[in-house]
Enzyme design. Sequence first.
Site, mmCIF file in Angstrom:
data_model
loop_
_atom_site.group_PDB
_atom_site.id
_atom_site.type_symbol
_atom_site.label_atom_id
_atom_site.label_comp_id
_atom_site.label_asym_id
_atom_site.label_seq_id
_atom_site.Cartn_x
_atom_site.Cartn_y
_atom_site.Cartn_z
ATOM 1 N N CYS A 160 0.849 -1.197 0.000
ATOM 2 C CA CYS A 160 0.000 0.000 0.000
ATOM 3 C C CYS A 160 0.885 1.248 0.000
ATOM 4 O O CYS A 160 0.818 2.055 -0.909
ATOM 5 C CB CYS A 160 -0.933 -0.021 1.200
ATOM 6 S SG CYS A 160 -2.136 -1.373 1.137
ATOM 7 N N ARG A 180 -0.476 4.080 -2.355
ATOM 8 C CA ARG A 180 -1.479 3.938 -3.408
ATOM 9 C C ARG A 180 -2.885 3.806 -2.838
ATOM 10 O O ARG A 180 -3.866 4.194 -3.476
ATOM 11 C CB ARG A 180 -1.177 2.716 -4.289
ATOM 12 C CG ARG A 180 -1.316 1.397 -3.547
ATOM 13 C CD ARG A 180 -1.197 0.179 -4.460
ATOM 14 N NE ARG A 180 -1.313 -1.041 -3.675
ATOM 15 C CZ ARG A 180 -2.463 -1.614 -3.352
ATOM 16 N NH1 ARG A 180 -3.613 -1.091 -3.742
ATOM 17 N NH2 ARG A 180 -2.473 -2.716 -2.628
ATOM 18 N N SER A 181 -3.009 3.237 -1.635
ATOM 19 C CA SER A 181 -4.310 2.917 -1.063
ATOM 20 C C SER A 181 -4.216 2.988 0.451
ATOM 21 O O SER A 181 -3.224 2.548 1.030
ATOM 22 C CB SER A 181 -4.728 1.505 -1.505
ATOM 23 O OG SER A 181 -5.935 1.114 -0.888
ATOM 24 N N CYS A 182 -5.249 3.539 1.090
ATOM 25 C CA CYS A 182 -5.188 3.694 2.545
ATOM 26 C C CYS A 182 -6.549 3.495 3.189
ATOM 27 O O CYS A 182 -7.505 4.224 2.907
ATOM 28 C CB CYS A 182 -4.649 5.071 2.904
ATOM 29 S SG CYS A 182 -4.432 5.306 4.679
ATOM 30 N N HIS A 221 -9.757 5.895 1.800
ATOM 31 C CA HIS A 221 -11.119 5.386 1.899
ATOM 32 C C HIS A 221 -11.488 4.943 3.311
ATOM 33 O O HIS A 221 -10.622 4.661 4.145
ATOM 34 C CB HIS A 221 -11.330 4.222 0.927
ATOM 35 C CG HIS A 221 -10.291 3.151 1.044
ATOM 36 N ND1 HIS A 221 -9.164 3.127 0.247
ATOM 37 C CD2 HIS A 221 -10.189 2.073 1.866
ATOM 38 C CE1 HIS A 221 -8.422 2.078 0.552
ATOM 39 N NE2 HIS A 221 -9.019 1.425 1.547
#
Length: 283
Positions: A160, A180-182, A221
Site C-alpha cells: 500500500c 497507493r491505497s489507505c 477510503h
Amino acid sequence: MKQYLDLCQRIVDQGTWVENERTGKRCLTVINADLTYDVANNQFPLVTTRKSFWKAAVAELLGYIRGYDNAEDFRKLGTKTWDANANLNEAWLNNPFRKGEDDMGRVYGVQGRSWAKPDGGHIDQLRKIVDDLTRDVDDRGEILNFYNPGEFHIGCLRPCMYSHHFSLLGDTLYLNSTQRSCDVPLGLNFNMVQVYVFLAIMAQITGKKPGQAYHKIVNAHIYEDQLAPMRDIQLKREPLKAATFHINPEIKSLEDLETWVTLDDFWVEGYEHHDPIQYPFSV
C-alpha cells in the site's frame, strides 16, 4: 492531528462509494491527500481521538527494515499486523508459491532489501540509500521501492505504502512517502507513525538532521462497516495535546537496527488519548 481529522471529515462529506472486489465491501473514497509531518520539531502525528497502538506500527517498520517475510518474525518484534494477510487470505492460501504457515511471500521489506535482478542476484535498496546518505550523497534517486509487479504473484499482498524517497538539503534529511491505497480509520493511524519514524531513524543512523516528511495518499477510503464509528464517535471527539517520540541515541547504524534494537529502544512521552474504537479490518 488536525490534518488527519480533516481528511476523515472530507471522506465522510465528499467521498464516493466504490465497490472493492478484493474485500467484497463498499468504500467511501476520495482521491489524493497530502499530509506533512514536522520531524524537525518532534511534532509526532499520533492519533488522540482514539487510542493508537504506536508500538505495533514501529515494530512493523522495523520488520520491513530487516526484510522479514514471515508473520512469526513480526510477532516476535511485537506486532500481529501480518497474521491475517499471511494466514486468512483465501487467494494466498491457495497460492502454490506460499511456503506454509505465516509465510508472506516477497512483499514490502523483502523487496526493499532483496529486489531480484533479471540477470540474477539481488539489490539491497536500503543499504545503498544508507551508504549514500552517510557519505552526504543524494543522487536524486535515494528511493526505497516496494512495488514490484513482476512478483505480485509470489506475495500475499501488494504494498500500500510503496515508495520512500529520501532527499538531502545540506545536512537536513527529508522524506517523501507515497501510498497507493489507505484504509483511513485503521491503516493511516499506523502509516503516519511509520513515515515519521522512518525519517527520524534514517536521519539518526546517517548523521543528519531530520526535516519534514511528506506523505501522499492516492486512494483514501473508509470501508462501509467503519463509517458509523468514524462519523458518529471519532469525529465528534476533541483532539488532545500531541505526544513526543524518542529514539535510543545508541542506535547509530543499519546494523544496529538489523540486530539488537527492540521496541524498548523507542518511547513516547505525554500521550493522552480517548478510548479505543474497534474498527473492522478487511482482509
